[in-house]
Design a protein around this motif. Sequence first.
Motif, mmCIF file in Angstrom:
data_model
loop_
_atom_site.group_PDB
_atom_site.id
_atom_site.type_symbol
_atom_site.label_atom_id
_atom_site.label_comp_id
_atom_site.label_asym_id
_atom_site.label_seq_id
_atom_site.Cartn_x
_atom_site.Cartn_y
_atom_site.Cartn_z
ATOM 1 N N GLN A 106 23.200 -18.103 -17.223
ATOM 2 C CA GLN A 106 21.729 -17.934 -17.162
ATOM 3 C C GLN A 106 21.234 -17.763 -16.152
ATOM 4 O O GLN A 106 20.895 -18.752 -15.219
ATOM 5 N N PRO A 107 21.349 -16.601 -15.353
ATOM 6 C CA PRO A 107 20.770 -16.380 -13.788
ATOM 7 C C PRO A 107 19.301 -16.722 -13.708
ATOM 8 O O PRO A 107 18.747 -16.737 -14.574
ATOM 9 N N ARG A 108 19.132 -17.245 -12.798
ATOM 10 C CA ARG A 108 17.738 -17.571 -12.259
ATOM 11 C C ARG A 108 17.088 -16.709 -11.209
ATOM 12 O O ARG A 108 17.837 -16.032 -10.246
ATOM 13 N N ARG A 109 15.777 -16.462 -11.335
ATOM 14 C CA ARG A 109 15.024 -15.473 -10.424
ATOM 15 C C ARG A 109 14.181 -16.260 -9.558
ATOM 16 O O ARG A 109 13.296 -16.898 -10.331
ATOM 17 N N VAL A 110 13.814 -16.109 -8.406
ATOM 18 C CA VAL A 110 12.756 -16.519 -7.732
ATOM 19 C C VAL A 110 12.290 -15.502 -6.534
ATOM 20 O O VAL A 110 12.896 -14.734 -5.979
ATOM 21 N N VAL A 111 11.016 -15.333 -6.790
ATOM 22 C CA VAL A 111 9.995 -14.512 -6.060
ATOM 23 C C VAL A 111 9.360 -15.126 -5.183
ATOM 24 O O VAL A 111 8.412 -16.200 -5.892
ATOM 25 N N SER A 112 9.259 -15.094 -3.962
ATOM 26 C CA SER A 112 8.452 -15.572 -2.975
ATOM 27 C C SER A 112 7.503 -14.738 -2.075
ATOM 28 O O SER A 112 8.270 -13.663 -1.485
ATOM 29 N N LEU A 113 6.338 -14.944 -1.858
ATOM 30 C CA LEU A 113 5.487 -14.059 -0.846
ATOM 31 C C LEU A 113 5.027 -14.923 0.241
ATOM 32 O O LEU A 113 4.605 -15.976 0.219
ATOM 33 N N PHE A 114 5.087 -14.127 1.604
ATOM 34 C CA PHE A 114 4.635 -14.652 2.682
ATOM 35 C C PHE A 114 3.790 -13.582 3.471
ATOM 36 O O PHE A 114 3.739 -12.288 3.468
ATOM 37 N N THR A 115 2.813 -14.320 4.269
ATOM 38 C CA THR A 115 2.149 -13.662 5.316
ATOM 39 C C THR A 115 2.862 -12.812 5.893
ATOM 40 O O THR A 115 4.130 -13.044 6.606
ATOM 41 N N SER A 116 2.530 -11.657 6.778
ATOM 42 C CA SER A 116 3.311 -10.805 7.769
ATOM 43 C C SER A 116 2.423 -10.401 8.896
ATOM 44 O O SER A 116 0.968 -10.190 8.425
ATOM 45 N N THR A 117 2.687 -9.948 9.921
ATOM 46 C CA THR A 117 1.632 -9.387 11.018
ATOM 47 C C THR A 117 2.345 -8.027 11.509
ATOM 48 O O THR A 117 3.608 -7.842 11.253
ATOM 49 N N PRO A 118 1.750 -6.912 11.749
ATOM 50 C CA PRO A 118 2.182 -5.688 12.612
ATOM 51 C C PRO A 118 3.008 -6.056 13.511
ATOM 52 O O PRO A 118 2.959 -7.183 14.536
ATOM 53 N N LEU A 119 3.892 -5.254 13.954
ATOM 54 C CA LEU A 119 4.855 -5.420 15.231
ATOM 55 C C LEU A 119 4.207 -5.466 16.378
ATOM 56 O O LEU A 119 3.325 -4.475 16.416
ATOM 57 N N ALA A 120 4.448 -6.131 17.390
ATOM 58 C CA ALA A 120 3.895 -6.186 18.578
ATOM 59 C C ALA A 120 4.152 -4.813 19.373
ATOM 60 O O ALA A 120 5.316 -4.211 19.141
ATOM 61 N N GLU A 121 3.423 -4.120 20.007
ATOM 62 C CA GLU A 121 3.700 -3.294 20.710
ATOM 63 C C GLU A 121 4.881 -3.143 21.675
ATOM 64 O O GLU A 121 5.778 -2.125 21.834
ATOM 65 N N ASP A 122 5.122 -4.326 22.060
ATOM 66 C CA ASP A 122 6.455 -4.573 23.087
ATOM 67 C C ASP A 122 7.815 -4.520 22.262
ATOM 68 O O ASP A 122 8.620 -4.039 22.789
ATOM 69 N N VAL A 123 7.364 -4.904 21.028
ATOM 70 C CA VAL A 123 8.698 -4.816 20.205
ATOM 71 C C VAL A 123 8.941 -3.173 19.733
ATOM 72 O O VAL A 123 9.836 -2.721 19.807
ATOM 73 N N ARG A 124 7.832 -2.693 19.342
ATOM 74 C CA ARG A 124 8.013 -1.088 18.929
ATOM 75 C C ARG A 124 8.542 -0.506 20.091
ATOM 76 O O ARG A 124 9.261 0.521 20.090
#
Length: 276
Positions: A106-124
């Motif tokens: 009986q497999p189990r499924r878990v779905v989680s949602l998190f905030t995120s932010t755009p990549l910083a310009e120095d990362v890009r």
Amino acid sequence: MSEPIGCWVDGSAGATLPADDRGLQYGDGLFETLLVRDGRPRFLELHLARLARDCARLAIPFASMDALRADITRAASRAPALAVLKVIVTRGGAPRRGYPLAGANQPRRVVSLFTSTPLAEDVRAGVGLRVASLRLATQPALAGIKHLNRLENVLAASEPGHAGCFDSLLLDGAGHLAGGTMTNVFAVRGTRLLTPHVDRCGVAGVMRAVVLREAAGLGLDAEPARLSLDDLLAADEAFITNARIGVVPVRRVGEHRFGMTTVAQRLAAHVEALDA
């Protein structure tokens, strides 16, 4: 920092698992990490196809794909403009302790949602990497799979120096490049893109698959190859990928610096514009 928005276990709100869950007991399961942009999980079909394929490889009898889709749709409807969604499928609980699979159906499924932010310009613009001292074990039976046992990645990301870089590169015991703790890596030689094979260890990332699929349309020849660290350092340029960051140029690995980022920037713009 990413903050939790919600979590659902088998479709019901909650963030706890029974103590006998084999994902908790043994890392017996899989996960996917998706970027949600404007309420749409990017490359959803590729993620679900990999999940189904890897469930089959691990003989996890997951028959709830429609229910999982409904979970993802519900979570994505609550997402801000940019979010990260994590999907976990475990083999579920078992009536008896121990490694054998008897009764674990009986497999189990878990779905989680998190905030995120755009990549910083120095990362890009390009990031710095280091090489982890930890070496990955080779295990073809698990190679390429995004399974729940990420202890090697945890240890590599805990090494001194990791916090000062965007990611740490991982080599196997023979010195072959596998990828990063959270990324796949590509070496650019002219119009050729080379990325490490993941048939002995490492993860076959969805964004890696997107780059391999899309490269030809940009006049690039992309393929997996057996690469050493020296092969990477001899490249014209390099870039890393994952589902959250897309394509990001590598400016340096340790003390070695790469000059160009033109191919990586073209790919980054192309992937960012894809309607998927």
